[in-house]
Write an enzyme that holds these catalytic residues in place. Structure first.
Site, PDB file in Angstrom:
ATOM      1  N   LYS A   1      -9.640  -9.411 -45.148  1.00  0.00           N
ATOM      2  CA  LYS A   1     -10.056  -9.868 -46.479  1.00  0.00           C
ATOM      3  C   LYS A   1     -11.512  -9.461 -46.680  1.00  0.00           C
ATOM      4  O   LYS A   1     -12.255  -9.326 -45.700  1.00  0.00           O
ATOM      5  CB  LYS A   1      -9.960 -11.406 -46.568  1.00  0.00           C
TER       6      LYS A   1
HETATM    7  N1  GLU Z   1      -4.959 -10.619 -52.360  1.00  0.00           N
HETATM    8  C1  GLU Z   1      -3.546 -10.648 -52.201  1.00  0.00           C
HETATM    9  C2  GLU Z   1      -3.163 -11.691 -51.148  1.00  0.00           C
HETATM   10  O1  GLU Z   1      -3.890 -12.609 -50.868  1.00  0.00           O
HETATM   11  C3  GLU Z   1      -2.936  -9.281 -51.968  1.00  0.00           C
HETATM   12  C4  GLU Z   1      -3.417  -8.550 -50.742  1.00  0.00           C
HETATM   13  C5  GLU Z   1      -2.947  -7.101 -50.685  1.00  0.00           C
HETATM   14  O2  GLU Z   1      -2.177  -6.684 -51.524  1.00  0.00           O
HETATM   15  O3  GLU Z   1      -3.379  -6.423 -49.750  1.00  0.00           O
HETATM   16  O4  GLU Z   1      -2.079 -11.678 -50.626  1.00  0.00           O
END
Ligand code: GLU
Length: 424
Positions: free
Chosen positions: A111
């Site tokens: 993240k």
């Molecule tokens: N931000 C989204 C999540 O928390 C998508 C992450 C992604 O597609 O890599 O799952």
């Protein structure tokens, strides 16, 4: 067990740590694996200087945390929010590891984020900040290493700037560096709505499992009307239920007869928020969460279902579209009550990263799929994962969250043991 130090001191990190420890104990997880998975593999903190419209320069903190890449490249969103810090981003990275493993993607968990309120930036400032952040993390990410995507406060346009900056720094177009980008530059059909769509697919499975009638009497309440909440609202209405309340940053709106999706969208286009929406009454956040309904979808941020709210909930299904919306204390209260069926975040919102995976595969192959095929494959994966978690939870006499976490953690642990330890 040694306590972790202050840099991880964040409520969401404590929450995911506690959940991980409980699941690890139930799994009798190997001690070495436990200590490795408890913290991220790598965490990068950067200072992001960028020029304001008035010519001055501002510096904001940015992060990219890589939790685990045993199953494949690190994968996860990029969040712009004032609460972003190392602890929060690390917690969200860990959730990504369990999420990807649970739905069998060959990806790890990561993240990123910048501590800023993006609504206070002009488009130019947002672009300059995004480009400088990308330049700061350019050697940390990569299409085979770590692939960012949208999260709270970021969108397709931000992903386009990340992709362009990364490509400029390498001298050629590299669409596979991010997912959730616009279709015109290698994005996937269906990605924008994928998280909301996945939430609804899970709800449909839960409705079937619980024998709830699916008709205009089925009441849905949604907290948050961003990318995820609004896509979920649209699809819930399309499937024949009525969405009786939704909220955004300006507050909530309520209409017992059901809200009209098209009218709400048109109102937001004109007024930016739902404040003053004429076809509904205003309602406070807490009242909204405690409305009597069949389905409650928290699609905003973490820690919105507190212990106090958990006692007052009147929903039958709680579908966690946001990451970490239910506090630890609230979770215990909900389990004790026993009358609410929780579809946990790592399962409910996995649709986003599932279609991100499809986008990455399409980019790598330079071969693009039809939207129908994408949605069908998403449905196959997420409804299959739902059934697996549901059956496992019944079999083990545990709740759905514990079931989902155990399955995800077990998969990563088995893969780590199979790969062995380097350097030995
Ligand atoms: N931000 C989204 C999540 O928390 C998508 C992450 C992604 O597609 O890599 O799952």
């Amino acid at each position: 067990m040694k306590k972790l130090t202050a840099e991880w001191d964040n409520p969401l990190f404590t929450q995911v740590q506690t959940q991980f420890e409980a699941a690890a104990q139930k799994l009798s997880l190997d001690d070495n694996i436990f200590y490795r998975l408890r913290v991220p593999d790598k965490a990068l903190m950067v200072s992001v200087p960028f020029r304001n419209d008035d010519g001055s320069i501002r510096v904001v903190p940015g992060y990219r945390v890589q939790h685990n890449d045993t199953l494949g490249p690190y994968k996860g969103g990029l969040r712009y929010h004032p609460n972003v810090n190392l602890g929060e981003v690390s917690a969200l990275a860990m959730l990504m590891t369990w999420k990807c493993a649970l739905v069998n993607l060959p990806l790890g968990g990561a993240k990123g984020g910048i501590q800023i309120d993006p609504s206070l930036l002009s488009r130019g400032e947002l672009q300059r900040m995004t480009r400088r952040y990308t330049a700061e993390i350019v050697n940390f990410i990569g299409p085979e290493v770590d692939i960012p995507a949208p999260d709270m406060g970021t969108n397709e346009q931000v992903m386009a700037w990340v992709m362009d900056t990364y490509s400029q720094l390498h001298g050629y177009a590299i669409p596979e560096i991010v997912t959730g980008k616009p279709v015109i530059i290698g994005g996937s059909l269906g990605r924008k709505e994928a998280t909301g769509r996945g939430v609804v697919y899970c709800i449909m499975e839960a409705i079937k499992t619980l024998n709830i009638n699916l008709d205009h009497k089925t009441r849905v309440v949604i907290q948050g009307f961003g990318n995820v909440g609004s896509a979920a609202a649209k699809k819930m209405i399309k499937s024949g239920t009525k969405v009786i309340a939704v909220s955004d940053v300006s507050g909530g709106i309520y209409n017992a007869d059901g809200l009209d999706y098209g009218n709400m969208r048109a109102y937001i286009e004109k007024n930016r928020t739902l404040e003053g929406y004429p076809e509904a009454d205003a309602i406070k956040n807490e009242e909204l969460l405690c409305l009597e309904c069949e389905v409650l979808i928290p699609a905003a941020t973490e820690d919105t279902i507190t212990a106090d709210i958990a006692r007052k909930l009147k929903c039958r299904i709680l579908a966690e579209a946001a990451n970490g919306p239910t506090s630890l204390e609230a979770d215990v209260i909900i389990q004790d009550r026993g009358d609410i069926y929780v579809i946990p975040d790592v399962l409910a919102n996995a649709g986003g990263v599932i279609v991100s995976y499809f986008e990455w595969v399409q980019d790598l192959q330079n071969l693009f799929w039809k939207e129908k095929e994408i949605n069908h494959r998403l449905w196959e994966i997420i409804s299959g994962a739902f059934q697996t978690v549901h059956e496992f939870s019944i079999d083990q006499k545990i709740d759905m969250r514990m079931g989902a976490l155990m399955l995800g953690i077990q998969k990563v642990s088995q893969a780590m043991l199979t790969r062995g330890f380097y350097p030995g």
